[in-house]
Design an enzyme around this catalytic site. Structure first.
Site, short mmCIF file in Angstrom:
data_model
loop_
_atom_site.label_atom_id
_atom_site.label_comp_id
_atom_site.label_asym_id
_atom_site.label_seq_id
_atom_site.Cartn_x
_atom_site.Cartn_y
_atom_site.Cartn_z
N LYS A 1 52.29 47.96 50.12
CA LYS A 1 51.81 48.23 51.48
C LYS A 1 52.85 49.08 52.21
O LYS A 1 52.98 50.27 51.95
CB LYS A 1 51.54 46.92 52.22
CG LYS A 1 50.26 46.20 51.79
CD LYS A 1 50.41 45.42 50.54
CE LYS A 1 49.29 44.43 50.31
NZ LYS A 1 49.43 43.76 49.01
N PHE B 1 47.70 33.16 53.52
CA PHE B 1 47.22 34.33 52.81
C PHE B 1 46.76 33.87 51.44
O PHE B 1 47.35 32.95 50.86
CB PHE B 1 48.26 35.45 52.71
CG PHE B 1 47.68 36.65 52.04
CD1 PHE B 1 46.73 37.42 52.71
CD2 PHE B 1 47.98 36.97 50.73
CE1 PHE B 1 46.10 38.48 52.07
CE2 PHE B 1 47.36 38.04 50.09
CZ PHE B 1 46.42 38.80 50.77
N THR B 2 45.73 34.50 50.92
CA THR B 2 45.07 34.04 49.70
C THR B 2 46.04 33.76 48.54
O THR B 2 46.13 32.63 48.05
CB THR B 2 44.01 35.07 49.26
OG1 THR B 2 44.63 36.36 49.21
CG2 THR B 2 42.85 35.12 50.25
N TYR C 1 66.39 49.11 29.45
CA TYR C 1 65.85 47.76 29.61
C TYR C 1 66.66 46.99 30.65
O TYR C 1 66.11 46.25 31.46
CB TYR C 1 65.88 47.01 28.27
CG TYR C 1 65.18 45.68 28.35
CD1 TYR C 1 63.82 45.58 28.04
CD2 TYR C 1 65.84 44.53 28.76
CE1 TYR C 1 63.15 44.38 28.15
CE2 TYR C 1 65.18 43.32 28.88
CZ TYR C 1 63.83 43.25 28.57
OH TYR C 1 63.17 42.06 28.68
N ASP D 1 57.16 36.65 54.46
CA ASP D 1 56.27 37.55 53.73
C ASP D 1 56.32 38.88 54.49
O ASP D 1 55.65 39.06 55.50
CB ASP D 1 54.85 36.99 53.68
CG ASP D 1 53.89 37.94 52.97
OD1 ASP D 1 54.24 39.12 52.78
OD2 ASP D 1 52.78 37.51 52.62
N PHE E 1 37.02 35.58 45.77
CA PHE E 1 36.51 36.80 46.39
C PHE E 1 36.64 38.03 45.50
O PHE E 1 35.87 38.97 45.60
CB PHE E 1 37.19 37.07 47.74
CG PHE E 1 38.68 37.20 47.65
CD1 PHE E 1 39.49 36.08 47.63
CD2 PHE E 1 39.28 38.44 47.55
CE1 PHE E 1 40.87 36.20 47.53
CE2 PHE E 1 40.66 38.57 47.45
CZ PHE E 1 41.45 37.44 47.43
N ARG F 1 36.48 39.26 54.51
CA ARG F 1 37.57 38.33 54.79
C ARG F 1 36.94 37.20 55.59
O ARG F 1 36.97 37.19 56.81
CB ARG F 1 38.69 39.01 55.60
CG ARG F 1 39.72 39.72 54.76
CD ARG F 1 40.41 38.76 53.83
NE ARG F 1 41.48 39.39 53.03
CZ ARG F 1 41.69 39.11 51.76
NH1 ARG F 1 40.89 38.31 51.09
NH2 ARG F 1 42.70 39.66 51.12
N1 F0G Z 1 51.08 38.89 51.31
C1 F0G Z 1 50.28 39.64 52.08
C2 F0G Z 1 50.36 39.52 53.56
C3 F0G Z 1 49.37 40.51 51.49
O1 F0G Z 1 48.58 41.25 52.26
C4 F0G Z 1 49.31 40.60 50.07
C5 F0G Z 1 48.34 41.45 49.42
C6 F0G Z 1 50.17 39.81 49.31
C7 F0G Z 1 51.05 38.96 49.97
C8 F0G Z 1 50.16 39.82 47.81
O2 F0G Z 1 50.74 40.97 47.34
O3 F0G Z 1 48.84 42.13 46.16
O4 F0G Z 1 51.22 42.82 45.81
O5 F0G Z 1 50.40 40.71 44.87
N2 F0G Z 1 47.33 41.90 49.99
C9 F0G Z 1 46.34 42.79 49.44
C10 F0G Z 1 45.23 42.98 50.43
C11 F0G Z 1 45.83 42.39 48.10
O6 F0G Z 1 44.30 43.73 50.11
O7 F0G Z 1 45.27 42.43 51.53
P1 F0G Z 1 50.26 41.69 45.96
#
Ligand code: F0G
Length: 463
Positions: free
Chosen positions: A261, A127-128, A75, A218, A452, A385
């Site tokens: 990624k 970013f979303t 843990y 990021d 989305f 997108r």
């Molecule tokens: N920042 C970027 C630039 C991303 O592309 C993503 C995720 C995140 C943050 C968030 O990270 O998914 O590990 O919580 N992108 C994915 C995509 C979901 O399909 O573009 P996460």
């Protein structure tokens, strides 16, 4: 030696395979209707080639799989945490590390630690998930990316660059004290996987230091960004990707990472910072949201695979083949006359849905409709997108109408071959040939956040 003019090949051979299954057009029509014309709601079993995302979809190496067997599932204080910490310090140079279950876990924590209600967070395009966490913490995002990033036809090589004039304007309006940090992504996802240049980052560092503002990075696709700097920015051709990655990180104060990624794992992320106070506060919060600060929602084996993946991700041959495959697909589509975002990004090819379907108005969701047509044609799953991803304006409640209305063909790392790329390109070409017959969609269900992912649609009846 220049790497520009020789062919690339994958720096690995394949040891294990996973079968793919084709479906019939009738099966795909049924599946798409059941999924409400949202490719996120398809079952993966109904998909032939999956280009939904490059997130968590990479193939791990034999070393990473071996690393899973060395998981220390204690843990607290797992040995794999210390390996991960070491890898992050060695390859990225950040001092303090907190693992999180994925990128957005780290975004949540950094937003809560640094943003107070009323703050403004400038960034090189939103970013979303990043933006949602900034807003939930009481902040507002301000876009300071260069104008070229919003123009899919501009071939400017560093569309991820910050416009310092725009940052100055945000400071003039709100004051430096209302800006907890500038949020910088390498590479910029929503612009089409576009890199930021070292020169721009250095200038940003100087500018923000003068104003006492942090830069939070990021770093989800930092190795890909570094490779573009090596390829395109003068004076970097002979440097290694690893060296450039380290310099990029050194120009920032902390980072959030979706290791799903660049870092070649199926799950995982982290928050890193050079500031003790920020680390301490983040360490307090991580136990509420993720888990103890030495596992952050991950199994020990996940941290081990991530530590190994980080090392593999900055290898020059790996990254050249990874980005080379994306360029291969992109160039094939360009040669076929398909409108795509230029230049080709590092992690996927983005179709320009406004140019592809000029007869479909943006509030009939052209990119969403195009993604569903590609799936119907071949079982290739892509994603929207555009207006759906952009969500609604916080104040007016109306749709945000982004300049870029795109369909993303995202390439997982080390998963598909060049032959798959050929099949994908042929499918997009077939859809392009009958584009006049494609109709828009009507939104029938809309979730409150990040719509989305789960929104549902129905096909509009053609006129
Ligand atoms: N920042 C970027 C630039 C991303 O592309 C993503 C995720 C995140 C943050 C968030 O990270 O998914 O590990 O919580 N992108 C994915 C995509 C979901 O399909 O573009 P996460």
């Amino acid at each position: 030696m220049s790497t520009k003019h020789t062919s690339w090949a994958e720096p690995y051979k394949i040891k294990m395979v996973e079968p793919l299954f084709m479906t019939t057009r009738a099966q795909r029509e049924k599946a798409m209707e059941e999924a409400g014309y949202n490719t996120f709601l398809l079952k993966s079993e109904d998909v032939y080639i999956d280009l939904l995302t490059d997130s968590g979809t990479s193939a791990m190496s034999d070393r990473q799989w071996a690393g899973l067997m060395l998981g220390d599932e204690a843990y607290a204080g797992s040995r794999n945490f210390y390996h991960l910490e070491e890898a992050i310090q060695r390859y990225y140079g950040y001092k303090y590390v907190i693992p999180t279950h994925q990128g957005r876990g780290a975004e949540n924590i950094i937003s809560q630690v640094l943003i107070k209600p009323g703050d403004v967070v400038p960034g090189n395009m939103y970013f979303t998930t990043t933006k949602v966490h900034q807003e939930l913490a009481g902040g507002t995002f301000a876009d300071i990316i260069v104008d070229e990033a919003h123009d899919p036809r501009s071939t400017f090589p560093f569309k991820g660059n910050v416009d310092l004039g725009k940052l100055q304007a945000v400071i003039n309006t709100y004051g430096a004290k209302s800006i907890p940090y500038v949020s910088i992504a390498t590479t910029v996802n929503m612009a089409g996987g576009q890199p930021i240049s070292l020169a721009n980052l250095r200038a940003l560092r100087e500018f923000t230091t003068k104003h006492g503002i942090r830069v939070i990075h990021d770093m989800t696709r930092v190795a890909e960004n570094a490779y573009m700097i090596k390829l395109l920015e003068e004076g970097n051709a002979d440097r290694s990707v690893a060296e450039i990655v380290k310099e990029i990180c050194s120009l920032t104060d902390g980072a959030t990472m979706s290791a799903k990624k660049d870092a070649l794992v199926n799950i995982g992320g982290f928050l890193a910072t050079n500031e003790w106070d920020v680390y301490e506060e983040a360490r307090n919060l991580v136990v509420i949201y993720e888990g103890l600060h030495t596992y952050g929602g991950l199994a020990g084996r996940d941290m081990e695979a991530m530590a190994i993946g980080i090392g593999e991700s900055v290898d020059d041959d790996h990254i050249r083949a990874r980005v080379g495959q994306v360029f291969y697909l992109g160039n094939k589509l360009i040669d076929a006359g398909i409108p795509v975002v230029l230049p080709i990004g590092t992690f996927g090819v983005f179709l320009d849905a406004k140019a592809f379907l000029p007869h479909v108005p943006q509030d009939h969701f052209p990119a969403q409709a195009l993604a569903s047509e590609i799936y119907l044609d071949s079982g290739v799953r892509t994603m929207e997108r555009g207006i759906v991803s952009a969500g609604r304006d916080k104040k007016t409640g109306d749709h945000c109408y982004p300049e870029l209305e795109l369909v993303r063909l995202t390439i997982p790392r080390r998963v598909y071959t060049q032959a798959h790329m050929d099949v994908i390109a042929e499918s997009v070409q077939r859809v392009f040939e009958h584009r006049d017959r494609i109709v828009g969609l009507n939104l029938t269900y809309e979730p409150k956040y990040l719509r989305f992912f789960q929104a549902r649609f129905e096909k509009l009846i053609s006129a």
